[in-house]
Design a protein around this motif. Structure first.
Motif, PDB file in Angstrom:
ATOM      1  N   THR A 181      13.912   4.112   4.063  1.00  0.00           N
ATOM      2  CA  THR A 181      14.384   3.204   3.017  1.00  0.00           C
ATOM      3  C   THR A 181      15.887   2.969   3.083  1.00  0.00           C
ATOM      4  O   THR A 181      16.402   2.109   2.355  1.00  0.00           O
ATOM      5  N   THR A 182      16.594   3.713   3.940  1.00  0.00           N
ATOM      6  CA  THR A 182      18.044   3.552   4.063  1.00  0.00           C
ATOM      7  C   THR A 182      18.416   3.488   5.534  1.00  0.00           C
ATOM      8  O   THR A 182      17.932   4.288   6.342  1.00  0.00           O
ATOM      9  N   GLN A 211      21.980  -3.516  -1.008  1.00  0.00           N
ATOM     10  CA  GLN A 211      20.646  -3.313  -1.570  1.00  0.00           C
ATOM     11  C   GLN A 211      19.782  -4.513  -1.223  1.00  0.00           C
ATOM     12  O   GLN A 211      20.145  -5.656  -1.509  1.00  0.00           O
ATOM     13  N   LEU A 212      18.645  -4.232  -0.592  1.00  0.00           N
ATOM     14  CA  LEU A 212      17.757  -5.299  -0.138  1.00  0.00           C
ATOM     15  C   LEU A 212      16.383  -5.145  -0.778  1.00  0.00           C
ATOM     16  O   LEU A 212      15.889  -4.025  -0.960  1.00  0.00           O
ATOM     17  N   PRO A 213      15.731  -6.265  -1.111  1.00  0.00           N
ATOM     18  CA  PRO A 213      14.395  -6.192  -1.708  1.00  0.00           C
ATOM     19  C   PRO A 213      13.334  -5.892  -0.664  1.00  0.00           C
ATOM     20  O   PRO A 213      13.474  -6.257   0.512  1.00  0.00           O
ATOM     21  N   LEU A 214      12.287  -5.227  -1.099  1.00  0.00           N
ATOM     22  CA  LEU A 214      11.118  -4.985  -0.261  1.00  0.00           C
ATOM     23  C   LEU A 214       9.883  -5.270  -1.112  1.00  0.00           C
ATOM     24  O   LEU A 214       9.487  -4.449  -1.940  1.00  0.00           O
ATOM     25  N   SER A 215       9.321  -6.444  -0.940  1.00  0.00           N
ATOM     26  CA  SER A 215       8.177  -6.862  -1.754  1.00  0.00           C
ATOM     27  C   SER A 215       6.929  -6.091  -1.362  1.00  0.00           C
ATOM     28  O   SER A 215       6.749  -5.700  -0.192  1.00  0.00           O
ATOM     29  N   LEU A 216       6.062  -5.889  -2.323  1.00  0.00           N
ATOM     30  CA  LEU A 216       4.789  -5.246  -2.045  1.00  0.00           C
ATOM     31  C   LEU A 216       3.924  -6.158  -1.179  1.00  0.00           C
ATOM     32  O   LEU A 216       3.985  -7.391  -1.314  1.00  0.00           O
ATOM     33  N   GLN A 235      22.405   0.090   4.323  1.00  0.00           N
ATOM     34  CA  GLN A 235      21.609  -0.781   3.466  1.00  0.00           C
ATOM     35  C   GLN A 235      20.389  -0.017   2.961  1.00  0.00           C
ATOM     36  O   GLN A 235      19.727   0.683   3.731  1.00  0.00           O
ATOM     37  N   LYS A 236      20.089  -0.200   1.674  1.00  0.00           N
ATOM     38  CA  LYS A 236      18.964   0.488   1.053  1.00  0.00           C
ATOM     39  C   LYS A 236      17.893  -0.514   0.669  1.00  0.00           C
ATOM     40  O   LYS A 236      18.174  -1.540   0.047  1.00  0.00           O
ATOM     41  N   LEU A 237      16.656  -0.219   1.053  1.00  0.00           N
ATOM     42  CA  LEU A 237      15.517  -1.067   0.708  1.00  0.00           C
ATOM     43  C   LEU A 237      14.942  -0.604  -0.623  1.00  0.00           C
ATOM     44  O   LEU A 237      14.598   0.570  -0.787  1.00  0.00           O
TER      45      LEU A 237
END
Length: 508
Positions: free
Chosen positions: A55-56, A300-305, A69-71
């Motif tokens: 995630t990072t 910070q980056l989005p991670l959609s389901l 960057q963190k997801l």
């Protein structure tokens, strides 16, 4: 015209139109043949990676683009996602492109056309009412048969006609459903155009920044090699080194200078591409400049389901609309095989004098109903239905392919982000090592401890390390843009669609 005859005429009108209106309302709530569309579900085991993703990302010891960057899973995507790069110049260019780009204007016009056609189809659910009036002057053929004086007759008539094709089996409603699905397709095509355009503008800005930094780095290397050439020429004049060392350095300097024009050419062509996205001509460049220092890498980056990708991606929604349209077309084809009904009525008046229209004794009316059924057409309607079924199967396969491609895009972007961060981290270390090696080689060469070839090798290694580091930096920005694009770009949080693109629905 007296009031009582007028009321009688109106009463006759309602006697003719009321049955058709009641039948119309009743049939609007009836059933429609053909399949009812349902959105295909996403496989329960669908995901972005076989193993758990980190995630990072890694960080690098460099000011521009080196942050980790963190997801964030489930994080919503802002409608203006490009503002996360914190560049006012970039924000202004994207807004200009959305207003001036011809592809956006064309997509808006296509959406407006599709909506107007859908509104036009809806009129088939209602009766069609038309009026006519005529005045005829004629001389009967029997006027002079026995020597009687000619008498020209004037006949005035006026009528109101109503016609209605009851949608008994829902073929009309399926056709409306098909047209509405086509409008939905154009709606998401417009969103796809927005997303592609904004992504292209951001990527072009990143490319410009990268090229500008590569030009700057190359110019710095040229100055370094020029200084080294001056030193070698001084040593040659003192007889400390051979002339071959000077010639070798001159060749290395010329080779480095030769890499500058291609970079400058690419920089100019990239600016021309940016002008095209903005709806400008090449000579309308206003001098907007980008370098990597002017862009901020979102941390910070989005991670959609996985279950939400089919709702977020404009291309998937477009494919879904095409599938919906194909489903509705099956219902249209089935309805065409069934009996077709029609109702028509006419109410009017005919009189010799215009003032006597709709008076007592001048009225006429008619009411007719018909039903027709194709008995033999050599299989035309059946084959059209089978063709509609085949078109649905094709759309279903394309929809699944689009969904798989969407997951692939997200998976590729996630992998790229991790790899870019690791690569930049290693490349920064390689550049630092190359710089130290060059400093050491220069010092040793001045003392005569190493030969010129060692110095030349150190120069080339440092040159390559600097240029590679700049390219890797820009790749992090580009792949961040690719992730926003792969996740749909947050169009659901924007209101970019111009109201005129939705057309003008009728009040009915």
């Amino acid at each position: 015209m007296k009031e009582q005859p007028r009321r009688q005429a109106i009463s006759h009108t309602w006697q003719v139109l009321a049955p058709a209106s009641v039948l119309c309302i009743a049939l609007l709530t009836g059933c429609a043949v053909g399949p009812d569309f349902t959105r295909p579900g996403v496989a329960k085991n669908a995901g972005y990676s076989q193993e758990k993703l980190a995630t990072t990302t890694a960080s690098a010891d460099v000011a521009d683009g080196g942050a980790a960057q963190k997801l964030v899973e489930g994080m919503d995507i802002p409608g203006q996602w490009w503002t996360l790069f914190r560049s006012p110049t970039l924000n202004a260019l994207v807004e200009e492109a959305l207003k001036a780009n011809s592809d956006v204007a064309a997509a808006q016009a296509a959406l407006r056309q599709a909506n107007e056609l859908a509104y036009a189809e809806q009129s088939s659910l209602f009766p069609s009412l038309s009026g006519s009036a005529s005045k005829t002057r004629q001389l009967p053929s029997t006027a002079n048969t026995f020597g009687s004086p000619a008498r020209i007759l004037t006949v005035n008539s006026a009528s109101l006609s109503v016609s209605y094709d009851p949608d008994v089996f829902g073929g009309g409603r399926r056709q409306i459903e098909s047209s509405t699905a086509q409008a939905e397709y154009e709606r998401y095509q417009l969103e796809a155009t927005y997303l592609t355009l904004t992504s292209n503008v951001v990527n072009t800005a990143v490319t410009l920044a990268s090229l500008r930094d590569q030009v700057t780095a190359t110019q710095a290397i040229i100055r370094l090699q020029s200084d080294q050439l001056d030193l070698l020429q001084s040593q040659r004049r003192l007889g400390a080194i051979a002339n071959t060392d000077v010639l070798t350095q001159q060749a290395a300097l010329a080779q480095t200078r030769a890499t500058l024009p291609p970079l400058q050419k690419q920089l100019a062509q990239t600016r021309n591409q940016l002008m095209a996205y903005l709806g400008r001509f090449p000579n309308q460049d206003q001098g907007e400049n980008f370098d990597l220092a002017s862009l901020h890498l979102p941390e910070q980056l989005p991670l959609s389901l996985p279950s939400t990708i089919v709702e977020q991606r404009p291309d998937v929604r477009s494919a879904e609309a095409q599938l919906h349209q194909a489903s509705a077309n099956i219902g249209v084809a089935v309805a065409n095989q069934l009996p077709q009904f029609s109702i028509s009525g006419t109410l009017g008046s005919s009189a010799l004098g215009g003032t006597r229209l709709f008076s007592s004794g001048t009225g006429f009316w008619s009411l007719a109903g018909s039903v027709s059924q194709t008995i033999f057409d050599a299989g035309t309607l059946e084959h059209r239905k089978q063709a509609a079924v085949a078109a649905y199967d094709e759309s279903a396969a394309r929809y699944r392919s689009t969904v798989i491609a969407a997951f692939q895009d997200v998976a590729n972007a996630l992998r790229a982000l991790q790899a870019d961060a690791d690569t930049l981290n290693q490349q920064v270390q390689a550049e630092q090592a190359a710089h130290q090696s060059l400093d050491l080689a220069q010092a040793q060469f001045r003392l005569g401890a190493v030969g010129y070839l060692n110095l030349l090798t150190a120069q080339q290694n440092y040159q390559n390390a600097v240029l590679t580091r700049v390219k890797v930096q820009s790749t992090r920005y580009s792949d961040t843009t690719a992730l926003f694009q792969a996740l749909g770009g947050g169009w659901w949080n924007r209101t970019d669609v111009a109201p005129t693109s939705l057309g003008s629905p009728d009040r009915f």
